[in-house]
Design a protein around this motif. Structure first.
Motif, short mmCIF file in Angstrom:
data_model
loop_
_atom_site.label_atom_id
_atom_site.label_comp_id
_atom_site.label_asym_id
_atom_site.label_seq_id
_atom_site.Cartn_x
_atom_site.Cartn_y
_atom_site.Cartn_z
N LYS A 100 -4.64 -33.22 5.47
CA LYS A 100 -3.68 -32.19 5.87
C LYS A 100 -3.97 -31.70 7.27
O LYS A 100 -5.11 -31.35 7.60
N GLY A 101 -2.94 -31.70 8.13
CA GLY A 101 -3.09 -31.24 9.50
C GLY A 101 -3.72 -32.25 10.42
O GLY A 101 -3.95 -31.96 11.60
N LYS A 102 -4.01 -33.46 9.91
CA LYS A 102 -4.64 -34.49 10.73
C LYS A 102 -3.87 -35.80 10.59
O LYS A 102 -4.41 -36.85 10.27
N THR A 103 -2.58 -35.71 10.87
CA THR A 103 -1.71 -36.87 10.70
C THR A 103 -1.86 -37.88 11.82
O THR A 103 -1.46 -39.04 11.66
N GLN A 104 -2.39 -37.48 12.97
CA GLN A 104 -2.53 -38.37 14.13
C GLN A 104 -1.20 -39.05 14.49
O GLN A 104 -1.16 -40.21 14.89
N SER A 105 -0.12 -38.32 14.27
CA SER A 105 1.23 -38.81 14.56
C SER A 105 1.62 -40.02 13.73
O SER A 105 2.52 -40.79 14.11
N ILE A 106 0.97 -40.22 12.59
CA ILE A 106 1.32 -41.34 11.71
C ILE A 106 2.57 -40.95 10.92
O ILE A 106 2.60 -39.94 10.22
N GLU A 107 3.60 -41.76 11.03
CA GLU A 107 4.83 -41.56 10.26
C GLU A 107 5.31 -42.86 9.62
O GLU A 107 5.95 -42.83 8.57
N THR A 108 5.01 -43.99 10.25
CA THR A 108 5.45 -45.28 9.75
C THR A 108 4.26 -46.22 9.65
O THR A 108 3.17 -45.93 10.15
#
Length: 318
Positions: free
Chosen positions: A168-176
């Protein structure tokens, strides 16, 4: 497990994004505190009066039970709580047992050994959030592209895709999946998530964007532990599992789902191809619980109504 095309499928199919709001699968607080009965209580044989008991093979009628191979470490689909086997599949099996007049007895095994156990007659069926794929139906090894067994039949009963989640809060801009290039992902071994990750390695390398480090575990709980400890950038699981982990781990503070669900495909109960009588009896029982509302009740209990089907299908996977 949106199981690999090899469990949670054999996936050489194109990815078809399917957005499903997390809210549709939200696991309520009351749900998280509730358990569901395992299949240890005797089932009244009165189901035979409906004709479904008589549809079962004589061997199952005599035994009074159906032996189920399952990877019981895949919450909320099947897992242990206070020593009992609980979850979506056990609840559905309980409803099926009431229609068929037999008990469903779950035996634990790692996901990638369930079909082997089915072929060796250790189990009558495999019910473990297993994705129905053509490769599994035909006994094709997805990596080698070669036939390694006679394959299995499926009775499809649910629809689910795969989701990526991060701390949570550490997505590193991962979306795909493309955003995973140059990063590390944890998955359950032998699942569709594992297959997708391996496919994405080649996609990243072909685009000159580095590679993906993959660490595979026997079950999703182990993968989640690794991610929680910071040992990976992301994890991938079947959407119901990812949603459950996001809602429950650390009181909802550990993980978050990123991007959209992909590879929507049917979960199926796997049955040996030479056991068509049991296959057809299970389909009839699923159709009955869909019709009488027991199926919907189970899915609502676990917050996964968005994956409901209107009828059971045989070998509907692609």
């Amino acid at each position: 497990m949106t199981a690999s095309r090899s469990r949670r499928p054999g996936m050489a199919t194109p990815r078809t994004p399917r957005s499903v709001a997390v809210a549709a699968f939200a696991v309520t607080g009351a749900l998280l505190l509730s358990g569901c009965g395992d299949q240890r209580d005797k089932v009244d044989g009165s189901a035979s009066g409906k004709g479904l008991f008589n549809k079962l093979p004589k061997s199952v009628q005599s035994a009074g039970k159906i032996k189920v191979g399952s990877d019981i470490a895949f919450p909320p689909v099947e897992f242990k709580k206070s020593g009992r086997t609980v979850g979506i599949d056990p609840d559905l099996a309980d409803a099926l047992g009431k229609e068929l007049g037999v008990r469903f007895v779950f035996a634990n095994g790692t996901f990638d050994t369930l079909l082997t156990g089915l072929r060796s007659k250790r189990y009558d069926i495999a019910m473990s959030a297993m994705t129905d794929t053509k490769e599994r139906q035909e006994g094709i090894d997805p990596e080698k592209g070669k036939k390694v067994s006679e394959g299995v039949d499926f009775v499809d009963y649910f629809q689910a895709g795969v989701s990526i989640y991060t701390r949570k809060g550490k997505t590193q801009s991962i979306e795909t999946w493309d955003d995973l290039c140059g990063k590390k992902i944890v998955v359950q071994r032998g699942t569709v998530s594992h297959d997708l990750a391996k496919d994405q390695v080649k996609a990243c390398e072909d685009k000159g964007r580095g590679t993906i480090a993959i660490e595979a575990f026997d079950n999703d709980v182990q993968a989640q532990t690794r991610l929680r400890a910071g040992g990976a950038d992301a994890a991938a699981s079947d959407f119901p599992v990812a949603a459950y982990a996001v809602q429950t781990s650390g009181g909802g503070d550990d993980f978050e789902i990123v991007g959209e669900q992909v590879e929507a495909a049917p979960y199926g109960v796997a049955i040996s191809k030479d056991n068509t009588q049991l296959r057809d009896a299970l389909k009839a029982a699923f159709d009955e619980i869909i019709k009488n509302g027991a199926y919907e009740k189970v899915l609502k209990k676990w917050g996964v109504e968005a994956g409901a089907v209107t009828e059971a299908k045989i070998n509907g996977g692609s």
